[in-house]
Design a protein around this motif. Structure first.
Motif, PDB file in Angstrom:
ATOM      1  N   GLY A 120      -9.087   4.905  -5.960  1.00 37.79           N
ATOM      2  CA  GLY A 120      -9.237   3.901  -7.004  1.00 37.79           C
ATOM      3  C   GLY A 120      -7.915   3.541  -7.659  1.00 37.79           C
ATOM      4  O   GLY A 120      -7.617   2.363  -7.891  1.00 37.79           O
ATOM      5  N   ARG A 121      -7.104   4.559  -7.949  1.00 37.81           N
ATOM      6  CA  ARG A 121      -5.790   4.299  -8.560  1.00 37.81           C
ATOM      7  C   ARG A 121      -4.901   3.496  -7.630  1.00 37.81           C
ATOM      8  O   ARG A 121      -4.192   2.588  -8.061  1.00 37.81           O
ATOM      9  CB  ARG A 121      -5.098   5.620  -8.896  1.00 37.81           C
ATOM     10  N   VAL A 122      -4.919   3.843  -6.340  1.00 40.14           N
ATOM     11  CA  VAL A 122      -4.071   3.143  -5.373  1.00 40.14           C
ATOM     12  C   VAL A 122      -4.531   1.695  -5.220  1.00 40.14           C
ATOM     13  O   VAL A 122      -3.708   0.766  -5.229  1.00 40.14           O
ATOM     14  CB  VAL A 122      -4.079   3.868  -4.004  1.00 40.14           C
ATOM     15  N   MET A 123      -5.843   1.485  -5.109  1.00 42.69           N
ATOM     16  CA  MET A 123      -6.380   0.126  -4.978  1.00 42.69           C
ATOM     17  C   MET A 123      -5.961  -0.723  -6.184  1.00 42.69           C
ATOM     18  O   MET A 123      -5.533  -1.859  -6.038  1.00 42.69           O
ATOM     19  CB  MET A 123      -7.909   0.146  -4.879  1.00 42.69           C
ATOM     20  N   LYS A 124      -6.087  -0.150  -7.368  1.00 42.07           N
ATOM     21  CA  LYS A 124      -5.730  -0.871  -8.597  1.00 42.07           C
ATOM     22  C   LYS A 124      -4.253  -1.245  -8.584  1.00 42.07           C
ATOM     23  O   LYS A 124      -3.888  -2.370  -8.934  1.00 42.07           O
ATOM     24  CB  LYS A 124      -6.065  -0.007  -9.812  1.00 42.07           C
ATOM     25  N   ALA A 125      -3.399  -0.311  -8.160  1.00 47.09           N
ATOM     26  CA  ALA A 125      -1.954  -0.569  -8.122  1.00 47.09           C
ATOM     27  C   ALA A 125      -1.609  -1.650  -7.097  1.00 47.09           C
ATOM     28  O   ALA A 125      -0.789  -2.532  -7.369  1.00 47.09           O
ATOM     29  CB  ALA A 125      -1.202   0.721  -7.806  1.00 47.09           C
ATOM     30  N   VAL A 126      -2.250  -1.597  -5.925  1.00 48.86           N
ATOM     31  CA  VAL A 126      -1.973  -2.597  -4.889  1.00 48.86           C
ATOM     32  C   VAL A 126      -2.406  -3.981  -5.362  1.00 48.86           C
ATOM     33  O   VAL A 126      -1.659  -4.956  -5.248  1.00 48.86           O
ATOM     34  CB  VAL A 126      -2.694  -2.242  -3.564  1.00 48.86           C
ATOM     35  N   MET A 127      -3.602  -4.072  -5.899  1.00 48.17           N
ATOM     36  CA  MET A 127      -4.120  -5.370  -6.327  1.00 48.17           C
ATOM     37  C   MET A 127      -3.295  -5.929  -7.496  1.00 48.17           C
ATOM     38  O   MET A 127      -3.077  -7.134  -7.578  1.00 48.17           O
ATOM     39  CB  MET A 127      -5.603  -5.278  -6.697  1.00 48.17           C
ATOM     40  N   ALA A 128      -2.806  -5.062  -8.372  1.00 47.37           N
ATOM     41  CA  ALA A 128      -1.961  -5.512  -9.476  1.00 47.37           C
ATOM     42  C   ALA A 128      -0.632  -6.048  -8.947  1.00 47.37           C
ATOM     43  O   ALA A 128      -0.125  -7.069  -9.418  1.00 47.37           O
ATOM     44  CB  ALA A 128      -1.721  -4.379 -10.459  1.00 47.37           C
ATOM     45  N   GLU A 129      -0.068  -5.363  -7.954  1.00 48.90           N
ATOM     46  CA  GLU A 129       1.210  -5.794  -7.388  1.00 48.90           C
ATOM     47  C   GLU A 129       1.080  -7.137  -6.681  1.00 48.90           C
ATOM     48  O   GLU A 129       1.992  -7.957  -6.702  1.00 48.90           O
ATOM     49  CB  GLU A 129       1.731  -4.749  -6.395  1.00 48.90           C
ATOM     50  N   LEU A 130      -0.065  -7.360  -6.047  1.00 49.98           N
ATOM     51  CA  LEU A 130      -0.263  -8.589  -5.280  1.00 49.98           C
ATOM     52  C   LEU A 130      -1.031  -9.653  -6.058  1.00 49.98           C
ATOM     53  O   LEU A 130      -1.519 -10.618  -5.481  1.00 49.98           O
ATOM     54  CB  LEU A 130      -0.992  -8.261  -3.969  1.00 49.98           C
ATOM     55  N   ALA A 131      -1.139  -9.488  -7.369  1.00 46.68           N
ATOM     56  CA  ALA A 131      -1.861 -10.454  -8.204  1.00 46.68           C
ATOM     57  C   ALA A 131      -1.241 -11.834  -8.051  1.00 46.68           C
ATOM     58  O   ALA A 131      -0.025 -11.986  -7.975  1.00 46.68           O
ATOM     59  CB  ALA A 131      -1.827 -10.018  -9.657  1.00 46.68           C
ATOM     60  N   GLY A 182       1.432   8.699  -6.679  1.00 44.82           N
ATOM     61  CA  GLY A 182       1.418  10.109  -6.281  1.00 44.82           C
ATOM     62  C   GLY A 182       0.100  10.495  -5.613  1.00 44.82           C
ATOM     63  O   GLY A 182      -0.286  11.665  -5.628  1.00 44.82           O
ATOM     64  N   ALA A 183      -0.569   9.519  -5.016  1.00 37.97           N
ATOM     65  CA  ALA A 183      -1.867   9.765  -4.385  1.00 37.97           C
ATOM     66  C   ALA A 183      -1.707  10.660  -3.165  1.00 37.97           C
ATOM     67  O   ALA A 183      -0.759  10.531  -2.395  1.00 37.97           O
ATOM     68  CB  ALA A 183      -2.505   8.453  -3.979  1.00 37.97           C
ATOM     69  N   SER A 184      -2.654  11.580  -3.011  1.00 40.34           N
ATOM     70  CA  SER A 184      -2.582  12.483  -1.865  1.00 40.34           C
ATOM     71  C   SER A 184      -3.945  12.742  -1.244  1.00 40.34           C
ATOM     72  O   SER A 184      -4.022  13.346  -0.182  1.00 40.34           O
ATOM     73  CB  SER A 184      -1.962  13.813  -2.297  1.00 40.34           C
ATOM     74  N   SER A 185      -5.001  12.307  -1.898  1.00 39.08           N
ATOM     75  CA  SER A 185      -6.331  12.582  -1.365  1.00 39.08           C
ATOM     76  C   SER A 185      -7.243  11.375  -1.598  1.00 39.08           C
ATOM     77  O   SER A 185      -6.906  10.479  -2.376  1.00 39.08           O
ATOM     78  CB  SER A 185      -6.924  13.815  -2.052  1.00 39.08           C
ATOM     79  N   PRO A 186      -8.393  11.383  -0.958  1.00 39.14           N
ATOM     80  CA  PRO A 186      -9.341  10.278  -1.128  1.00 39.14           C
ATOM     81  C   PRO A 186      -9.783  10.066  -2.579  1.00 39.14           C
ATOM     82  O   PRO A 186     -10.179   8.966  -2.951  1.00 39.14           O
ATOM     83  CB  PRO A 186     -10.531  10.692  -0.266  1.00 39.14           C
ATOM     84  N   LYS A 187      -9.670  11.090  -3.405  1.00 38.48           N
ATOM     85  CA  LYS A 187     -10.054  10.956  -4.810  1.00 38.48           C
ATOM     86  C   LYS A 187      -9.157   9.965  -5.550  1.00 38.48           C
ATOM     87  O   LYS A 187      -9.541   9.424  -6.574  1.00 38.48           O
ATOM     88  CB  LYS A 187      -9.997  12.310  -5.522  1.00 38.48           C
ATOM     89  N   ASP A 188      -7.947   9.748  -5.022  1.00 39.40           N
ATOM     90  CA  ASP A 188      -6.974   8.864  -5.665  1.00 39.40           C
ATOM     91  C   ASP A 188      -7.111   7.405  -5.226  1.00 39.40           C
ATOM     92  O   ASP A 188      -6.311   6.564  -5.622  1.00 39.40           O
ATOM     93  CB  ASP A 188      -5.554   9.341  -5.347  1.00 39.40           C
ATOM     94  N   VAL A 236       0.844  -1.203   0.000  1.00 40.29           N
ATOM     95  CA  VAL A 236       0.000   0.000   0.000  1.00 40.29           C
ATOM     96  C   VAL A 236       0.872   1.243   0.000  1.00 40.29           C
ATOM     97  O   VAL A 236       0.626   2.184  -0.765  1.00 40.29           O
ATOM     98  CB  VAL A 236      -0.977  -0.005   1.200  1.00 40.29           C
ATOM     99  N   ASP A 237       1.906   1.262   0.841  1.00 42.62           N
ATOM    100  CA  ASP A 237       2.818   2.417   0.872  1.00 42.62           C
ATOM    101  C   ASP A 237       3.459   2.645  -0.498  1.00 42.62           C
ATOM    102  O   ASP A 237       3.530   3.774  -0.986  1.00 42.62           O
ATOM    103  CB  ASP A 237       3.921   2.215   1.922  1.00 42.62           C
ATOM    104  N   ALA A 238       3.916   1.556  -1.122  1.00 41.57           N
ATOM    105  CA  ALA A 238       4.559   1.662  -2.437  1.00 41.57           C
ATOM    106  C   ALA A 238       3.568   2.172  -3.480  1.00 41.57           C
ATOM    107  O   ALA A 238       3.920   2.997  -4.336  1.00 41.57           O
ATOM    108  CB  ALA A 238       5.118   0.308  -2.855  1.00 41.57           C
ATOM    109  N   ALA A 239       2.323   1.705  -3.407  1.00 39.49           N
ATOM    110  CA  ALA A 239       1.316   2.132  -4.379  1.00 39.49           C
ATOM    111  C   ALA A 239       0.960   3.602  -4.197  1.00 39.49           C
ATOM    112  O   ALA A 239       0.784   4.338  -5.178  1.00 39.49           O
ATOM    113  CB  ALA A 239       0.060   1.269  -4.254  1.00 39.49           C
ATOM    114  N   VAL A 240       0.875   4.054  -2.952  1.00 39.60           N
ATOM    115  CA  VAL A 240       0.577   5.467  -2.694  1.00 39.60           C
ATOM    116  C   VAL A 240       1.706   6.326  -3.258  1.00 39.60           C
ATOM    117  O   VAL A 240       1.463   7.334  -3.927  1.00 39.60           O
ATOM    118  CB  VAL A 240       0.384   5.731  -1.177  1.00 39.60           C
TER     119      VAL A 240
END
Length: 150
Positions: free
Chosen positions: A119-130, A111-117, A103-107
């Protein structure tokens, strides 16, 4: 050996040992795998098979929540026993420390900084842990905490 073949062999073994709870769970798993194969029109690869098992585990967890809220502990226990059987066909779950690092790496990488980001962070985390067993709810909670939306 494919997962369907492995499950078929386990069904035979469960019938021989008269393990009724295991037999019911394995038959349900085989039916779900066969249905997915029919939908796809071909044999499932290992990743697709894992997704079917993961979906069944998720359904069972959701059912447990509903049964506990409804005061049906007996049904919740039955679902929990099925989860144990199904999880035997999944890779080991990602431990909490590895999940936090992902999660830290995905954030950082998104470049996520707000709750609007989120979806992007979730997608990156799930892709990394596929390919690994990951609880999506836990990932969601961690991402919310990191982005300051609790």
């Amino acid at each position: 050996m494919t997962l369907v073949e492995d499950v078929s062999r386990a069904i035979t073994e469960a019938m021989k040992t008269k393990a009724q709870q295991r037999l019911v769970a394995l038959r349900m798993l085989k039916a779900a795998l066969m249905n997915r194969e029919i939908e796809r029109g071909r044999a499932l690869d290992e990743n697709e098979s894992r997704q079917v098992v993961s979906a069944l585990v998720k359904q069972r967890r959701d059912s447990i929540e509903q049964f506990v809220r409804g005061g049906r502990r007996d049904l919740a226990d039955k679902e929990a026993a099925e989860i144990v059987i199904l999880e035997g066909y999944l890779p080991p779950a990602v431990d909490h420390a590895d999940l936090e690092r992902a999660v830290d790496a995905a954030v950082t990488s998104t470049g996520a900084s707000s709750p609007k980001d989120m979806g992007r962070v979730m997608k990156a985390v799930m892709a990394e842990l596929a390919g690994k067993t990951v609880d999506g709810k836990l990932v969601n909670e961690l991402v919310k905490r990191k982005l300051g939306t609790s």
